[in-house]
Structure formats: structure tokens, C-alpha cells
Design a protein around this motif. Sequence first.
Motif, PDB file in Angstrom:
ATOM      1  N   PRO A  31       0.677  -0.905  -0.166  1.00 47.08           N
ATOM      2  CA  PRO A  31      -0.079   0.448   0.006  1.00 47.08           C
ATOM      3  C   PRO A  31       1.255   1.401   0.006  1.00 47.08           C
ATOM      4  O   PRO A  31       2.358   1.519   0.197  1.00 47.08           O
ATOM      5  CB  PRO A  31      -0.508   0.090   0.812  1.00 47.08           C
ATOM      6  CG  PRO A  31       0.202  -1.146   2.204  1.00 47.08           C
ATOM      7  CD  PRO A  31       1.143  -1.920   1.714  1.00 47.08           C
ATOM      8  N   ARG A  63      -6.315  -2.545  -5.614  1.00 44.08           N
ATOM      9  CA  ARG A  63      -6.683  -2.736  -4.495  1.00 44.08           C
ATOM     10  C   ARG A  63      -8.434  -3.290  -4.273  1.00 44.08           C
ATOM     11  O   ARG A  63      -8.463  -4.049  -3.836  1.00 44.08           O
ATOM     12  CB  ARG A  63      -6.913  -1.517  -4.722  1.00 44.08           C
ATOM     13  CG  ARG A  63      -4.974  -0.206  -4.360  1.00 44.08           C
ATOM     14  CD  ARG A  63      -5.365   0.395  -4.033  1.00 44.08           C
ATOM     15  NE  ARG A  63      -5.952   0.833  -3.079  1.00 44.08           N
ATOM     16  CZ  ARG A  63      -5.115   0.908  -1.591  1.00 44.08           C
ATOM     17  NH1 ARG A  63      -3.364   1.053  -2.137  1.00 44.08           N
ATOM     18  NH2 ARG A  63      -5.478   1.186  -0.529  1.00 44.08           N
ATOM     19  N   MET A  68      -8.980  -3.910  -0.530  1.00 43.43           N
ATOM     20  CA  MET A  68      -8.689  -3.247   0.492  1.00 43.43           C
ATOM     21  C   MET A  68      -9.319  -2.301   0.999  1.00 43.43           C
ATOM     22  O   MET A  68     -10.400  -1.188  -0.347  1.00 43.43           O
ATOM     23  CB  MET A  68      -6.691  -2.674   0.054  1.00 43.43           C
ATOM     24  CG  MET A  68      -5.698  -3.758  -0.509  1.00 43.43           C
ATOM     25  SD  MET A  68      -4.641  -3.140  -0.690  1.00 43.43           S
ATOM     26  CE  MET A  68      -3.932  -2.639   0.340  1.00 43.43           C
TER      27      MET A  68
END
Length: 125
Positions: A31, A63, A68
Motif C-alpha cells: 500500500p 486494490r 483493500m
Amino acid sequence: MRHQNRTLSMSFALTLAGVGLSGALLAQSPPGPMTFASCDKNGDGAITEQEFTTAHEERMAERSAQGMPMRNAANPPTFADFDQNADGELTPEEFEAGQQAQRQSRPGMGMGTGMGSEAASGAGK
């Protein structure tokens, strides 16, 4: 005894699966902000609007696949937000300045209370 062995075997299997999953997640891109190199798809030292858009779309898809958080997905920065001289290409300096501006515009990411210009410069001493 049999039930206890089965429980231990299942616990061990779940632990190994968890370790494998953790390793797989760690092997994917970390990230954090995108890098200039990840956006400069053709490696010519400049990022075009197409490269910028492609890199952003790939990042968001990755992502999303990882589960995420998708912060600001509905309102991403635009190429124009980064292209300071409006020449249609981003230099590494423009890219860095654009990322810095994005970080500073996020709520809670500025200097914060108690860190005014006097405190930051040391003038309050």
C-alpha cells in the motif's frame, strides 16, 4: 482422543493456510502512493495522460481485488491536477508535487493544530 487429534490437525491446517494467505498478500504491491516508474509505462521518463489513467485504473482494480479500502474512488485526482505546466506530460518533479498536494489536501493530513508556521520553523523559541 480421536476428536482431539482431528481438532489439532484442523488447527494446524488452518494455521498453515493463514500463513500462506499472509504471504500471498505480502507478495502483492504494498500500500502507499504510486511510484513514478509504475505510471511511466513505456519508461521514457515522462507520464502521459493515458499512462496516468491506465496506472490509476490498474491500481484501483488491484486494490479492489485485494479487498483493500477504496478511498476517494469516486473522486480521484486527475492528470490536470498534476500537470503544472499543462504540457501534456508529467515530469518526476510534477508527479511528486502532485502527490504532495494530494497528501496535504486530505482531511487530517495537514500540519495539524499546534504546528503553525511559528512552531514548524522554530520561530516560537
